[in-house]
Design a protein around this motif. Sequence first.
Motif, PDB file in Angstrom:
ATOM      1  N   LEU A  19       0.829  -1.206   0.000  1.00 51.23           N
ATOM      2  CA  LEU A  19       0.000   0.000   0.000  1.00 51.23           C
ATOM      3  C   LEU A  19       0.865   1.258   0.000  1.00 51.23           C
ATOM      4  O   LEU A  19       0.585   2.233  -0.718  1.00 51.23           O
ATOM      5  N   THR A  20       1.934   1.222   0.801  1.00 46.50           N
ATOM      6  CA  THR A  20       2.806   2.399   0.905  1.00 46.50           C
ATOM      7  C   THR A  20       3.552   2.654  -0.402  1.00 46.50           C
ATOM      8  O   THR A  20       3.655   3.799  -0.851  1.00 46.50           O
ATOM      9  N   LEU A  21       4.059   1.585  -1.007  1.00 48.69           N
ATOM     10  CA  LEU A  21       4.753   1.759  -2.295  1.00 48.69           C
ATOM     11  C   LEU A  21       3.785   2.262  -3.356  1.00 48.69           C
ATOM     12  O   LEU A  21       4.151   3.102  -4.196  1.00 48.69           O
ATOM     13  N   ASN A  22       2.554   1.761  -3.321  1.00 51.22           N
ATOM     14  CA  ASN A  22       1.548   2.216  -4.278  1.00 51.22           C
ATOM     15  C   ASN A  22       1.238   3.704  -4.103  1.00 51.22           C
ATOM     16  O   ASN A  22       0.862   4.394  -5.041  1.00 51.22           O
ATOM     17  N   LEU A  64       3.559  15.378   2.562  1.00 48.79           N
ATOM     18  CA  LEU A  64       3.422  13.954   2.213  1.00 48.79           C
ATOM     19  C   LEU A  64       2.735  13.129   3.317  1.00 48.79           C
ATOM     20  O   LEU A  64       1.870  12.294   3.005  1.00 48.79           O
ATOM     21  N   PRO A  65       3.068  13.324   4.605  1.00 49.00           N
ATOM     22  CA  PRO A  65       2.365  12.539   5.649  1.00 49.00           C
ATOM     23  C   PRO A  65       0.855  12.789   5.646  1.00 49.00           C
ATOM     24  O   PRO A  65       0.069  11.855   5.857  1.00 49.00           O
ATOM     25  N   VAL A  66       0.452  14.056   5.401  1.00 50.13           N
ATOM     26  CA  VAL A  66      -0.982  14.357   5.355  1.00 50.13           C
ATOM     27  C   VAL A  66      -1.633  13.641   4.169  1.00 50.13           C
ATOM     28  O   VAL A  66      -2.722  13.052   4.286  1.00 50.13           O
ATOM     29  N   GLN A  67      -0.951  13.680   3.001  1.00 49.21           N
ATOM     30  CA  GLN A  67      -1.482  12.977   1.825  1.00 49.21           C
ATOM     31  C   GLN A  67      -1.573  11.477   2.087  1.00 49.21           C
ATOM     32  O   GLN A  67      -2.520  10.813   1.635  1.00 49.21           O
ATOM     33  N   ILE A  69      -2.064   9.912   4.973  1.00 51.23           N
ATOM     34  CA  ILE A  69      -3.217   9.622   5.839  1.00 51.23           C
ATOM     35  C   ILE A  69      -4.518   9.714   5.037  1.00 51.23           C
ATOM     36  O   ILE A  69      -5.408   8.854   5.165  1.00 51.23           O
ATOM     37  N   ASP A  70      -4.619  10.750   4.191  1.00 48.81           N
ATOM     38  CA  ASP A  70      -5.819  10.871   3.345  1.00 48.81           C
ATOM     39  C   ASP A  70      -5.940   9.675   2.403  1.00 48.81           C
ATOM     40  O   ASP A  70      -7.051   9.187   2.133  1.00 48.81           O
TER      41      ASP A  70
END
Length: 325
Positions: A19-22, A64-67, A69-70
């Motif tokens: 999921l993170t790489l995606n 990026l961290p906010v994106q 989480i969204d």
Amino acid sequence: MKYLARKIGLYVFIAWAALTLNFLIPRLMPGDPVTLLLESSQGAIDPEAKQAIAEAYGVSDDPLPVQYIDYLKDLLHGDLGTSISHFPVPVIDIISRALPWTLGLVGVATIVSFLLGTALGVLLAWRRGTWSDHVLPALTFLNAIPYFWMALILVLVLSVHLSLFPNAGGYERILFPGWTPEFIGSVLYHALLPAITIVIGSFAGWVLSMRNMTVTVMGEDYVSLAEAKGLPPRRVLVTYAARNAILPSITGFALSLGAVVGGSMLTEVIFNYPGVGYTLFSAVQAQDFPLMQGLFLIISLAVIAANLVADVAYVFLDPRTRQGA
């Protein structure tokens, strides 16, 4: 249970990594879907509409961290974004339409291929040293033929020259999709030739691997002991030889089921079949990054789930796995 818990924990971590790489890969690439859409429109879209389009695609200048989480929140709600080539259709809707076609065609063909190949492999191992050995060169040749080449040959012979099957599509275009006998019959008729292609192109590999593993297992001491005890040959073959020989094939079968979601892309492209593989091919052609991203995510999660199923199956099929835990 400890073994299963460790495996489940491992696959949860792998799923999180996927999921993170995606999430990261599209954001590390140059450009964004909004710029691509404006450039491809050749001035048809007003540049002042860029902000509205960016909101529609979920593109923002947030940290990026906010994106991230969204992004996770959107995934929890089944939101994979909006397609560029099918704007404003959501990606999840496109995948939902393509997935049943691939599961029906490639899924059934893969299961049929595995069952036929495994059964024939056990039979050839049991009859080794007889007529069955003459079948092996033909199976090896068949296993070496790529899917797309097999598909082209079958289309040329069975569709073009003999007119036995349609050469493209998932159903007759004059029919409306629905649970009617005419539509179901048309779907089955159009799926027959692609399914035959997948079965012929893949079952030889199952035959060869199962035959070789069964021959190896039949040389083990516990099989010789079972024969010395006077057990019926069929019971020795099924209970002692085939049961242990099938373990490596289970892993391959689980991986094949995971790959089913990705579809046999070349086969679907050749037959113009409306499955996931053909959708992915169309998305690459149209540079539809949100759709590609959604498809890659679904395919990755399917492969991870298939591997987990294989590990769980191993626990029940191989007692040594439970002892090792």
